[in-house]
Write a protein that holds these residues in place. Structure first.
Motif, PDB file in Angstrom:
ATOM      1  N   ARG A 104      15.816  -7.411   1.760  1.00 43.00           N
ATOM      2  CA  ARG A 104      17.028  -6.702   1.096  1.00 43.00           C
ATOM      3  C   ARG A 104      17.821  -8.119   0.290  1.00 43.00           C
ATOM      4  O   ARG A 104      18.194  -7.736  -0.707  1.00 43.00           O
ATOM      5  CB  ARG A 104      18.170  -6.278   2.182  1.00 43.00           C
ATOM      6  CG  ARG A 104      17.885  -4.959   2.026  1.00 43.00           C
ATOM      7  CD  ARG A 104      18.873  -4.170   3.038  1.00 43.00           C
ATOM      8  NE  ARG A 104      18.451  -4.614   4.342  1.00 43.00           N
ATOM      9  CZ  ARG A 104      18.789  -4.647   5.528  1.00 43.00           C
ATOM     10  NH1 ARG A 104      20.084  -4.072   5.535  1.00 43.00           N
ATOM     11  NH2 ARG A 104      18.279  -5.201   6.562  1.00 43.00           N
ATOM     12  N   GLN A 105      17.934  -9.243   0.956  1.00 42.05           N
ATOM     13  CA  GLN A 105      18.495 -10.207   0.382  1.00 42.05           C
ATOM     14  C   GLN A 105      17.866 -10.746  -1.123  1.00 42.05           C
ATOM     15  O   GLN A 105      18.342 -11.236  -1.886  1.00 42.05           O
ATOM     16  CB  GLN A 105      18.737 -11.362   1.304  1.00 42.05           C
ATOM     17  CG  GLN A 105      19.755 -11.283   2.407  1.00 42.05           C
ATOM     18  CD  GLN A 105      21.259 -10.972   2.089  1.00 42.05           C
ATOM     19  OE1 GLN A 105      21.468 -11.479   1.024  1.00 42.05           O
ATOM     20  NE2 GLN A 105      21.757  -9.812   2.328  1.00 42.05           N
ATOM     21  N   SER A 106      16.549 -10.615  -0.907  1.00 42.58           N
ATOM     22  CA  SER A 106      15.864 -11.186  -1.944  1.00 42.58           C
ATOM     23  C   SER A 106      15.627 -10.148  -2.946  1.00 42.58           C
ATOM     24  O   SER A 106      15.029 -10.455  -4.417  1.00 42.58           O
ATOM     25  CB  SER A 106      14.195 -12.003  -1.590  1.00 42.58           C
ATOM     26  OG  SER A 106      13.629 -11.022  -0.837  1.00 42.58           O
ATOM     27  N   GLU A 107      15.827  -9.120  -2.800  1.00 47.16           N
ATOM     28  CA  GLU A 107      15.761  -7.795  -3.787  1.00 47.16           C
ATOM     29  C   GLU A 107      14.340  -7.810  -4.060  1.00 47.16           C
ATOM     30  O   GLU A 107      14.005  -7.369  -5.328  1.00 47.16           O
ATOM     31  CB  GLU A 107      16.627  -7.979  -4.816  1.00 47.16           C
ATOM     32  CG  GLU A 107      18.151  -8.120  -4.394  1.00 47.16           C
ATOM     33  CD  GLU A 107      19.144  -8.088  -5.835  1.00 47.16           C
ATOM     34  OE1 GLU A 107      18.601  -8.287  -6.603  1.00 47.16           O
ATOM     35  OE2 GLU A 107      20.343  -8.025  -5.216  1.00 47.16           O
ATOM     36  N   THR A 108      13.297  -8.040  -3.185  1.00 49.35           N
ATOM     37  CA  THR A 108      12.121  -7.729  -3.528  1.00 49.35           C
ATOM     38  C   THR A 108      11.620  -6.246  -2.812  1.00 49.35           C
ATOM     39  O   THR A 108      12.035  -5.785  -2.267  1.00 49.35           O
ATOM     40  CB  THR A 108      11.158  -8.867  -2.921  1.00 49.35           C
ATOM     41  OG1 THR A 108      11.197  -8.688  -1.452  1.00 49.35           O
ATOM     42  CG2 THR A 108      11.383 -10.102  -3.641  1.00 49.35           C
ATOM     43  N   THR A 109      10.432  -5.789  -3.612  1.00 48.97           N
ATOM     44  CA  THR A 109       9.850  -4.489  -2.937  1.00 48.97           C
ATOM     45  C   THR A 109       8.509  -4.710  -2.360  1.00 48.97           C
ATOM     46  O   THR A 109       7.710  -5.653  -2.709  1.00 48.97           O
ATOM     47  CB  THR A 109       9.654  -3.393  -4.069  1.00 48.97           C
ATOM     48  OG1 THR A 109       8.871  -4.021  -5.061  1.00 48.97           O
ATOM     49  CG2 THR A 109      11.033  -3.249  -4.886  1.00 48.97           C
ATOM     50  N   ILE A 110       8.608  -4.055  -1.243  1.00 45.68           N
ATOM     51  CA  ILE A 110       7.189  -4.044  -0.641  1.00 45.68           C
ATOM     52  C   ILE A 110       6.582  -2.747  -0.558  1.00 45.68           C
ATOM     53  O   ILE A 110       7.352  -1.567  -0.336  1.00 45.68           O
ATOM     54  CB  ILE A 110       7.416  -4.301   1.004  1.00 45.68           C
ATOM     55  CG1 ILE A 110       8.237  -5.774   1.227  1.00 45.68           C
ATOM     56  CG2 ILE A 110       6.142  -4.325   1.847  1.00 45.68           C
ATOM     57  CD1 ILE A 110       7.393  -6.893   0.784  1.00 45.68           C
ATOM     58  N   ARG A 111       5.496  -2.467  -1.119  1.00 44.27           N
ATOM     59  CA  ARG A 111       4.815  -1.231  -1.596  1.00 44.27           C
ATOM     60  C   ARG A 111       4.266  -0.689  -0.227  1.00 44.27           C
ATOM     61  O   ARG A 111       3.100   0.290  -0.453  1.00 44.27           O
ATOM     62  CB  ARG A 111       3.680  -1.665  -2.513  1.00 44.27           C
ATOM     63  CG  ARG A 111       4.500  -2.092  -3.766  1.00 44.27           C
ATOM     64  CD  ARG A 111       3.527  -2.340  -4.827  1.00 44.27           C
ATOM     65  NE  ARG A 111       2.791  -3.626  -4.475  1.00 44.27           N
ATOM     66  CZ  ARG A 111       1.906  -4.233  -5.368  1.00 44.27           C
ATOM     67  NH1 ARG A 111       1.477  -3.439  -6.392  1.00 44.27           N
ATOM     68  NH2 ARG A 111       1.372  -5.373  -4.942  1.00 44.27           N
ATOM     69  N   MET A 152       3.262 -12.291  -3.154  1.00 42.64           N
ATOM     70  CA  MET A 152       3.436 -13.251  -2.167  1.00 42.64           C
ATOM     71  C   MET A 152       4.464 -12.767  -0.740  1.00 42.64           C
ATOM     72  O   MET A 152       4.033 -12.902   0.237  1.00 42.64           O
ATOM     73  CB  MET A 152       4.006 -14.647  -2.430  1.00 42.64           C
ATOM     74  CG  MET A 152       4.230 -15.606  -1.603  1.00 42.64           C
ATOM     75  SD  MET A 152       2.458 -15.849  -0.753  1.00 42.64           S
ATOM     76  CE  MET A 152       1.715 -17.002  -1.925  1.00 42.64           C
ATOM     77  N   PRO A 153       5.580 -12.066  -1.320  1.00 43.82           N
ATOM     78  CA  PRO A 153       6.373 -11.684  -0.116  1.00 43.82           C
ATOM     79  C   PRO A 153       5.667 -10.357   0.817  1.00 43.82           C
ATOM     80  O   PRO A 153       5.436 -10.450   1.988  1.00 43.82           O
ATOM     81  CB  PRO A 153       7.501 -10.791  -0.767  1.00 43.82           C
ATOM     82  CG  PRO A 153       7.614 -11.641  -2.178  1.00 43.82           C
ATOM     83  CD  PRO A 153       6.348 -11.960  -2.590  1.00 43.82           C
ATOM     84  N   GLU A 154       4.797  -9.532   0.024  1.00 43.66           N
ATOM     85  CA  GLU A 154       3.800  -8.641   0.858  1.00 43.66           C
ATOM     86  C   GLU A 154       2.864  -9.388   1.726  1.00 43.66           C
ATOM     87  O   GLU A 154       2.617  -8.943   2.775  1.00 43.66           O
ATOM     88  CB  GLU A 154       3.089  -7.763  -0.215  1.00 43.66           C
ATOM     89  CG  GLU A 154       4.148  -6.860  -1.034  1.00 43.66           C
ATOM     90  CD  GLU A 154       3.593  -5.983  -2.134  1.00 43.66           C
ATOM     91  OE1 GLU A 154       4.051  -4.907  -2.252  1.00 43.66           O
ATOM     92  OE2 GLU A 154       2.537  -6.643  -2.668  1.00 43.66           O
ATOM     93  N   ARG A 155       2.237 -10.472   1.025  1.00 46.31           N
ATOM     94  CA  ARG A 155       1.312 -11.248   2.117  1.00 46.31           C
ATOM     95  C   ARG A 155       1.974 -11.745   3.199  1.00 46.31           C
ATOM     96  O   ARG A 155       1.298 -11.820   4.218  1.00 46.31           O
ATOM     97  CB  ARG A 155       0.531 -12.305   1.244  1.00 46.31           C
ATOM     98  CG  ARG A 155      -0.219 -11.835   0.111  1.00 46.31           C
ATOM     99  CD  ARG A 155      -1.012 -12.895  -0.528  1.00 46.31           C
ATOM    100  NE  ARG A 155      -1.513 -12.543  -1.853  1.00 46.31           N
ATOM    101  CZ  ARG A 155      -2.123 -13.087  -2.655  1.00 46.31           C
ATOM    102  NH1 ARG A 155      -2.193 -14.496  -2.632  1.00 46.31           N
ATOM    103  NH2 ARG A 155      -2.871 -12.752  -3.580  1.00 46.31           N
ATOM    104  N   LEU A 156       3.015 -12.449   2.951  1.00 48.53           N
ATOM    105  CA  LEU A 156       3.884 -13.061   4.150  1.00 48.53           C
ATOM    106  C   LEU A 156       4.120 -11.903   5.108  1.00 48.53           C
ATOM    107  O   LEU A 156       4.330 -12.039   6.276  1.00 48.53           O
ATOM    108  CB  LEU A 156       5.087 -13.777   3.583  1.00 48.53           C
ATOM    109  CG  LEU A 156       4.568 -15.053   2.821  1.00 48.53           C
ATOM    110  CD1 LEU A 156       5.888 -15.871   2.282  1.00 48.53           C
ATOM    111  CD2 LEU A 156       3.975 -16.067   3.538  1.00 48.53           C
ATOM    112  N   SER A 157       4.452 -10.827   4.553  1.00 50.10           N
ATOM    113  CA  SER A 157       4.996  -9.780   5.523  1.00 50.10           C
ATOM    114  C   SER A 157       4.108  -9.210   6.488  1.00 50.10           C
ATOM    115  O   SER A 157       4.173  -8.509   7.210  1.00 50.10           O
ATOM    116  CB  SER A 157       5.691  -8.526   4.670  1.00 50.10           C
ATOM    117  OG  SER A 157       6.691  -8.988   3.837  1.00 50.10           O
TER     118      SER A 157
END
Length: 130
Positions: free
Chosen positions: A28-35, A100-105
């Motif tokens: 939420r803080q980085s405003e990225t989306t995870i699919r 990268m956020p999805e991979r780290l998630s």
């Protein structure tokens, strides 16, 4: 025995809550989306690691398996990977390129739950050696 099983349940539950809510906050803080669904993947990692620890606790009670428990543990990461693929092939593995956020998630919860799992397995194996 019940104390050990309860400590596994509480430990994996607390780790799950910490991981999931910290991931949600950071996303939420980085405003990225995870699919894909983070809840489902985190539940999978937590439950799979918990089940491995619970089964090893029961396997440690069987005298014939005491010397082979280390060898029994070796394929669990492979089995967990195959089950993860089967469970998430439509949601995670259907995405062509993961950000990268999805991979780290995926990677960070996997490693944290694996670390806790290994900690409990080592405790079980060290009790047998004594």
């Amino acid at each position: 025995m019940i104390k050990s099983l309860l400590s596994y349940l509480v430990s994996f539950g607390i780790l799950f809550l910490i991981i999931h809510f910290s991931q949600a906050y950071l996303i939420r803080q980085s405003e990225t989306t995870i699919r894909f669904n983070l809840w489902d993947t985190n539940v999978f990692f937590a439950v799979a690691s918990l089940l491995i620890c619970v089964h090893f606790q029961f396997f440690s009670l069987v005298k014939n398996l005491e010397t082979q428990l280390g060898f029994i543990y070796l394929p669990t990461l492979f089995i967990k990977g195959v089950l993860f693929y089967l469970a998430f092939k439509d949601s995670v593995f259907n995405i062509n390129v993961l950000s990268m956020p999805e991979r780290l998630s995926l990677l960070i919860p996997l490693l944290l739950f694996l670390g806790l799992e290994v900690y409990f397995i080592v405790k079980i194996l060290s009790k047998i050696d004594k």
